[in-house]
Design a protein around this motif. Structure first.
Motif, PDB file in Angstrom:
ATOM      1  N   LEU A   1     -19.943 -19.541  15.620  1.00 14.01           N
ATOM      2  CA  LEU A   1     -18.795 -18.640  15.774  1.00 14.01           C
ATOM      3  C   LEU A   1     -18.723 -17.650  14.610  1.00 14.01           C
ATOM      4  CD1 LEU A   1     -16.185 -17.753  17.160  1.00 14.01           C
ATOM      5  CD2 LEU A   1     -15.008 -19.500  15.813  1.00 14.01           C
ATOM      6  N   GLY A   2     -18.977 -18.119  13.416  1.00 14.19           N
ATOM      7  CA  GLY A   2     -18.986 -17.220  12.261  1.00 14.19           C
ATOM      8  C   GLY A   2     -20.026 -16.126  12.403  1.00 14.19           C
ATOM      9  N   ARG A   3     -21.200 -16.489  12.861  1.00 15.67           N
ATOM     10  CA  ARG A   3     -22.266 -15.485  13.090  1.00 15.67           C
ATOM     11  C   ARG A   3     -21.859 -14.489  14.172  1.00 15.67           C
ATOM     12  NH1 ARG A   3     -26.880 -19.784  13.269  1.00 15.67           N
ATOM     13  NH2 ARG A   3     -27.184 -20.119  11.056  1.00 15.67           N
ATOM     14  N   ASP A   4     -21.241 -15.012  15.249  1.00 13.91           N
ATOM     15  CA  ASP A   4     -20.810 -14.128  16.342  1.00 13.91           C
ATOM     16  C   ASP A   4     -19.744 -13.145  15.862  1.00 13.91           C
ATOM     17  OD1 ASP A   4     -22.553 -15.506  17.961  1.00 13.91           O
ATOM     18  OD2 ASP A   4     -20.986 -16.661  18.993  1.00 13.91           O
ATOM     19  N   LEU A   5     -18.815 -13.623  15.052  1.00 13.93           N
ATOM     20  CA  LEU A   5     -17.772 -12.729  14.522  1.00 13.93           C
ATOM     21  C   LEU A   5     -18.372 -11.656  13.623  1.00 13.93           C
ATOM     22  CD1 LEU A   5     -14.995 -15.358  13.726  1.00 13.93           C
ATOM     23  CD2 LEU A   5     -14.859 -13.540  15.439  1.00 13.93           C
ATOM     24  N   ARG A   6     -19.317 -12.047  12.771  1.00 12.42           N
ATOM     25  CA  ARG A   6     -19.964 -11.062  11.886  1.00 12.42           C
ATOM     26  C   ARG A   6     -20.772 -10.053  12.697  1.00 12.42           C
ATOM     27  NH1 ARG A   6     -20.133 -11.514   6.184  1.00 12.42           N
ATOM     28  NH2 ARG A   6     -21.418  -9.739   6.597  1.00 12.42           N
ATOM     29  N   ALA A   7     -21.452 -10.524  13.734  1.00 10.00           N
ATOM     30  CA  ALA A   7     -22.243  -9.620  14.578  1.00 10.00           C
ATOM     31  C   ALA A   7     -21.348  -8.664  15.357  1.00 10.00           C
ATOM     32  CB  ALA A   7     -23.105 -10.427  15.550  1.00 10.00           C
ATOM     33  N   ALA A   8     -20.118  -9.093  15.652  1.00 12.98           N
ATOM     34  CA  ALA A   8     -19.187  -8.243  16.403  1.00 12.98           C
ATOM     35  C   ALA A   8     -18.487  -7.231  15.507  1.00 12.98           C
ATOM     36  CB  ALA A   8     -18.154  -9.112  17.112  1.00 12.98           C
ATOM     37  N   GLY A   9     -18.663  -7.328  14.191  1.00 11.32           N
ATOM     38  CA  GLY A   9     -18.087  -6.323  13.300  1.00 11.32           C
ATOM     39  C   GLY A   9     -17.105  -6.840  12.271  1.00 11.32           C
ATOM     40  N   ALA A  10     -16.942  -8.139  12.147  1.00 17.94           N
ATOM     41  CA  ALA A  10     -16.032  -8.684  11.130  1.00 17.94           C
ATOM     42  C   ALA A  10     -16.685  -8.552   9.759  1.00 17.94           C
ATOM     43  CB  ALA A  10     -15.728 -10.154  11.422  1.00 17.94           C
TER      44      ALA A  10
END
Length: 128
Positions: free
Chosen positions: A108-117
């Motif tokens: 989830l952390g990786r997905d959030l960073r990839a989405a622009g967080a």
């Protein structure tokens, strides 16, 4: 008859070393107690009986991997980040369930960073 003098061994400065250690001990004992006393009129807030809840603007991750925000289900990490303002994307806070697997949390952390967080911050309960 000639008497040989014994070579005197140099004396160890143990007394000086003990004095220095003792002075350092006294210094740290005094320095540790120099905090200003609290006013007698002040009584501190008790948080023992407060109900624990997640902060209002954080993404909650349940044990089964579901995402929710303020009680409503969020489809996925990218749709959550897309709905945030550019300022809110700088630091994204998530509250993971205690039973959530570490693998799912890292994903989830990786997905959030990839989405622009910008940064992903975990909110947890402080253990006493």
């Amino acid at each position: 008859m000639q008497v040989k003098s014994r070579a005197s061994s140099p004396k160890e400065p143990t007394i000086a070393l003990i004095n220095i250690v003792f002075l350092m001990l006294i210094f740290f004992m005094i320095a540790g107690t120099l905090a200003a006393p609290m006013d007698k009129d002040v009584s501190l807030v008790e948080t023992r009986d407060l109900e624990g809840r997640e902060p209002p603007d954080t993404l909650v991750v349940h044990a089964d991997g579901r995402l929710s925000l303020r009680g409503t289900t969020v489809a996925d990490a990218s749709s959550y980040v897309a709905a945030l303002s550019p300022k809110a994307r700088e630091v994204v806070k998530i509250v993971p369930d205690r039973d959530l697997s570490a693998r799912d949390l890292v994903r989830l952390g990786r997905d959030l960073r990839a989405a622009g967080a910008g940064r992903v911050v975990l909110i947890s309960e402080r253990a006493l």
